[in-house]
Design a protein around this motif. Structure first.
Motif, PDB file in Angstrom:
ATOM      1  N   LEU A  50       0.760  -1.182  -0.160  1.00  0.00           N
ATOM      2  CA  LEU A  50       0.032  -0.174  -0.010  1.00  0.00           C
ATOM      3  C   LEU A  50       0.867   1.291  -0.066  1.00  0.00           C
ATOM      4  N   ASP A  51       0.300   2.233  -0.730  1.00  0.00           N
ATOM      5  CA  ASP A  51       1.082   3.665  -0.604  1.00  0.00           C
ATOM      6  C   ASP A  51       0.168   4.389   0.180  1.00  0.00           C
ATOM      7  N   ARG A  52       0.620   5.036   1.459  1.00  0.00           N
ATOM      8  CA  ARG A  52      -0.040   5.543   2.224  1.00  0.00           C
ATOM      9  C   ARG A  52      -0.011   7.296   2.181  1.00  0.00           C
ATOM     10  N   GLY A  53      -0.916   7.754   1.988  1.00  0.00           N
ATOM     11  CA  GLY A  53      -0.939   9.096   1.854  1.00  0.00           C
ATOM     12  C   GLY A  53      -1.713   9.994   2.612  1.00  0.00           C
ATOM     13  N   PRO A  54      -1.828  11.580   2.420  1.00  0.00           N
ATOM     14  CA  PRO A  54      -2.882  12.364   3.312  1.00  0.00           C
ATOM     15  C   PRO A  54      -4.305  12.059   2.719  1.00  0.00           C
ATOM     16  N   ARG A  55      -4.480  11.645   1.634  1.00  0.00           N
ATOM     17  CA  ARG A  55      -5.786  11.269   1.087  1.00  0.00           C
ATOM     18  C   ARG A  55      -6.215   9.931   1.133  1.00  0.00           C
ATOM     19  N   GLY A  56      -5.399   9.110   1.681  1.00  0.00           N
ATOM     20  CA  GLY A  56      -5.927   7.561   1.970  1.00  0.00           C
ATOM     21  C   GLY A  56      -4.774   6.583   1.602  1.00  0.00           C
ATOM     22  N   VAL A  57      -5.173   5.485   1.175  1.00  0.00           N
ATOM     23  CA  VAL A  57      -4.235   4.464   0.630  1.00  0.00           C
ATOM     24  C   VAL A  57      -4.427   4.152  -0.772  1.00  0.00           C
ATOM     25  N   ARG A  58      -3.541   3.608  -1.454  1.00  0.00           N
ATOM     26  CA  ARG A  58      -3.632   3.124  -2.995  1.00  0.00           C
ATOM     27  C   ARG A  58      -2.568   1.924  -3.042  1.00  0.00           C
ATOM     28  N   PRO A  59      -3.194   0.888  -3.662  1.00  0.00           N
ATOM     29  CA  PRO A  59      -2.261  -0.382  -3.693  1.00  0.00           C
ATOM     30  C   PRO A  59      -1.245  -0.069  -4.508  1.00  0.00           C
ATOM     31  N   THR A  60      -0.127  -0.675  -4.385  1.00  0.00           N
ATOM     32  CA  THR A  60       1.288  -0.431  -5.173  1.00  0.00           C
ATOM     33  C   THR A  60       0.794  -1.529  -6.409  1.00  0.00           C
ATOM     34  N   SER A  61       1.971  -1.589  -7.404  1.00  0.00           N
ATOM     35  CA  SER A  61       1.867  -2.548  -8.547  1.00  0.00           C
ATOM     36  C   SER A  61       1.683  -3.932  -7.666  1.00  0.00           C
ATOM     37  N   ARG A  62       2.514  -4.224  -6.713  1.00  0.00           N
ATOM     38  CA  ARG A  62       2.450  -5.652  -6.249  1.00  0.00           C
ATOM     39  C   ARG A  62       1.118  -5.662  -5.434  1.00  0.00           C
ATOM     40  N   GLY A  63       0.621  -4.722  -4.695  1.00  0.00           N
ATOM     41  CA  GLY A  63      -0.483  -4.794  -4.167  1.00  0.00           C
ATOM     42  C   GLY A  63      -1.649  -5.151  -5.074  1.00  0.00           C
ATOM     43  N   LEU A  64      -1.673  -4.319  -6.380  1.00  0.00           N
ATOM     44  CA  LEU A  64      -2.643  -4.494  -7.180  1.00  0.00           C
ATOM     45  C   LEU A  64      -2.721  -6.058  -7.415  1.00  0.00           C
ATOM     46  N   THR A  65      -1.519  -6.570  -7.592  1.00  0.00           N
ATOM     47  CA  THR A  65      -1.540  -8.000  -8.225  1.00  0.00           C
ATOM     48  C   THR A  65      -2.167  -9.037  -7.107  1.00  0.00           C
ATOM     49  N   LEU A  66      -1.880  -8.523  -5.720  1.00  0.00           N
ATOM     50  CA  LEU A  66      -2.453  -9.486  -4.613  1.00  0.00           C
ATOM     51  C   LEU A  66      -3.771  -8.970  -4.660  1.00  0.00           C
ATOM     52  N   TYR A  67      -4.112  -7.776  -4.897  1.00  0.00           N
ATOM     53  CA  TYR A  67      -5.956  -7.384  -4.813  1.00  0.00           C
ATOM     54  C   TYR A  67      -6.626  -8.382  -5.746  1.00  0.00           C
ATOM     55  N   ARG A  68      -6.017  -8.499  -6.944  1.00  0.00           N
ATOM     56  CA  ARG A  68      -6.789  -9.191  -8.152  1.00  0.00           C
ATOM     57  C   ARG A  68      -6.965 -10.737  -7.584  1.00  0.00           C
ATOM     58  N   ASP A  69      -5.765 -11.380  -7.449  1.00  0.00           N
ATOM     59  CA  ASP A  69      -5.553 -12.590  -7.035  1.00  0.00           C
ATOM     60  C   ASP A  69      -6.522 -13.012  -5.889  1.00  0.00           C
ATOM     61  N   ALA A  70      -6.306 -12.014  -4.736  1.00  0.00           N
ATOM     62  CA  ALA A  70      -7.152 -12.202  -3.381  1.00  0.00           C
ATOM     63  C   ALA A  70      -8.620 -12.255  -3.827  1.00  0.00           C
ATOM     64  N   GLN A  71      -9.113 -11.385  -4.697  1.00  0.00           N
ATOM     65  CA  GLN A  71     -10.500 -11.412  -4.870  1.00  0.00           C
ATOM     66  C   GLN A  71     -10.994 -12.797  -5.583  1.00  0.00           C
ATOM     67  N   GLN A  72     -10.354 -13.443  -6.522  1.00  0.00           N
ATOM     68  CA  GLN A  72     -10.631 -14.600  -6.919  1.00  0.00           C
ATOM     69  C   GLN A  72     -10.315 -15.525  -5.988  1.00  0.00           C
ATOM     70  N   LEU A  73      -9.498 -15.746  -5.241  1.00  0.00           N
ATOM     71  CA  LEU A  73      -9.384 -16.545  -4.118  1.00  0.00           C
ATOM     72  C   LEU A  73     -10.379 -16.425  -3.078  1.00  0.00           C
ATOM     73  N   VAL A  74     -10.791 -15.456  -2.630  1.00  0.00           N
ATOM     74  CA  VAL A  74     -11.904 -15.319  -1.667  1.00  0.00           C
ATOM     75  C   VAL A  74     -13.070 -15.715  -2.176  1.00  0.00           C
ATOM     76  N   ARG A  75     -13.402 -15.409  -3.512  1.00  0.00           N
ATOM     77  CA  ARG A  75     -14.598 -15.691  -4.196  1.00  0.00           C
ATOM     78  C   ARG A  75     -14.900 -17.125  -4.365  1.00  0.00           C
TER      79      ARG A  75
END
Length: 311
Positions: A50-75
């Motif tokens: 995660l990239d943490r900033g004053p406006r919140g957090v956004r996934p890094t490139s590796r975080g984005l990969t984990l997010y996509r795969d995590a969604q599929q795994l959880v589903r």
């Protein structure tokens, strides 16, 4: 230590919320607790997620990969559990939608009814405002979906085209054009106009159309309220430029002249955009996006949304 489904759910919630505090509220835990869980997950995997900033957090490139795969795994895990227990869970959860005011009037009530009928466990959060502010909310991660205006129909990542519409002169200019149904762009250069402010897509479209023909609109006021734009046009003090559907919904027919702009015509394109450009949104968001498309088609086919052309 291995990553478990609960950690993946927490990570998905953080990315969806775009904020550790909002994710903590959704998960009913404290913000320090969710921060610690994310730190532990990053430490275990050895990468920054995660990239943490004053406006919140956004996934890094590796975080984005984990997010996509995590969604599929959880589903897949949830489907497996549901298949074993026979307890299929309905689509549920909040979905925040931003609609520019010109879109909200015909679409919002019908969409609300559609979601209630098809997905009663989905909780709609509808935000109506001028297009510039809606776009800001989307970029800030405050919305899951938003209707956005474009000057062309080129495909864009994260967007699903909905319809296009021509723009009309609303109000009676003085002197009145010879043609009661049409007015040329050149004839509009002397007409006093009120339009939304410079952050508005409509204002940008109008300004560029005039500039392309060596003209400058006679803008006498910036008005960030659709209702006020209509009332000023009805008063005769100035005209405005809007789609025909707005005049049909908001205007008083015997007091509001509507003329198609020609030479050239002004057309804008409307798409529904997700906040998650690089990955598939939540199931509830996908369901509501489908509802927006279906409701738009139904309204156009029944004549309840005049002036739009389905993409």
């Amino acid at each position: 230590m291995s990553v478990d489904v609960a950690q993946l759910r927490d990570f998905i919630a953080v990315v969806d919320a775009g904020s550790l505090s909002r994710a903590a509220g959704a998960l009913h835990v404290s913000q320090p607790a969710i921060s610690q869980r994310m730190a532990q997950l990053e430490a275990h995997l050895g990468v920054r997620l995660l990239d943490r900033g004053p406006r919140g957090v956004r996934p890094t490139s590796r975080g984005l990969t984990l997010y996509r795969d995590a969604q599929q795994l959880v589903r897949q895990f949830d489907r497996l559990a549901q298949d074993i227990t026979g307890a299929r869970q309905p689509v549920h959860g909040p979905v925040a939608i931003g609609l520019p005011t010109t879109v909200a009037a015909p679409l919002a009530p019908a969409l609300f009814s559609w979601v209630r009928a098809h997905y009663p466990d989905v909780h709609l959060q509808l935000f109506e405002s001028m297009s510039g502010y809606v776009h800001e909310l989307l970029l800030a991660g405050r919305l899951d979906l938003a209707a956005v205006f474009r000057e062309d129909d080129s495909p864009r990542t994260g967007e699903l085209p909905l319809y296009s519409e021509e723009l009309y002169l609303i109000g009676d200019p003085d002197p009145a054009p010879a043609n009661p149904d049409e007015v040329s762009l050149r004839d509009l250069s002397e007409v006093p106009l009120v339009t939304p402010g410079v952050r508005s897509n409509l204002r940008a479209l109008v300004d560029r159309a005039f500039a392309a023909h060596g003209l400058e609109p006679r803008n006498v006021g910036d008005v960030e309220s659709l209702g006020t734009l209509i009332r000023i046009a009805e008063s005769g003090e100035a005209c405005t430029i809007l789609p025909r559907s707005v005049a049909a919904v908001h205007g008083t027919r015997d007091r509001l002249a509507v003329r198609r702009i020609v030479d050239p015509s002004l057309r804008r394109h409307i798409a529904v955009r997700t906040a998650t450009d690089g990955y598939e949104p939540r199931e509830a968001v996908v369901a509501v996006r489908r509802g927006i498309v279906e409701v738009t088609r139904e309204l156009a086919a029944s004549g309840r949304w005049p002036g739009i052309h389905l993409t």
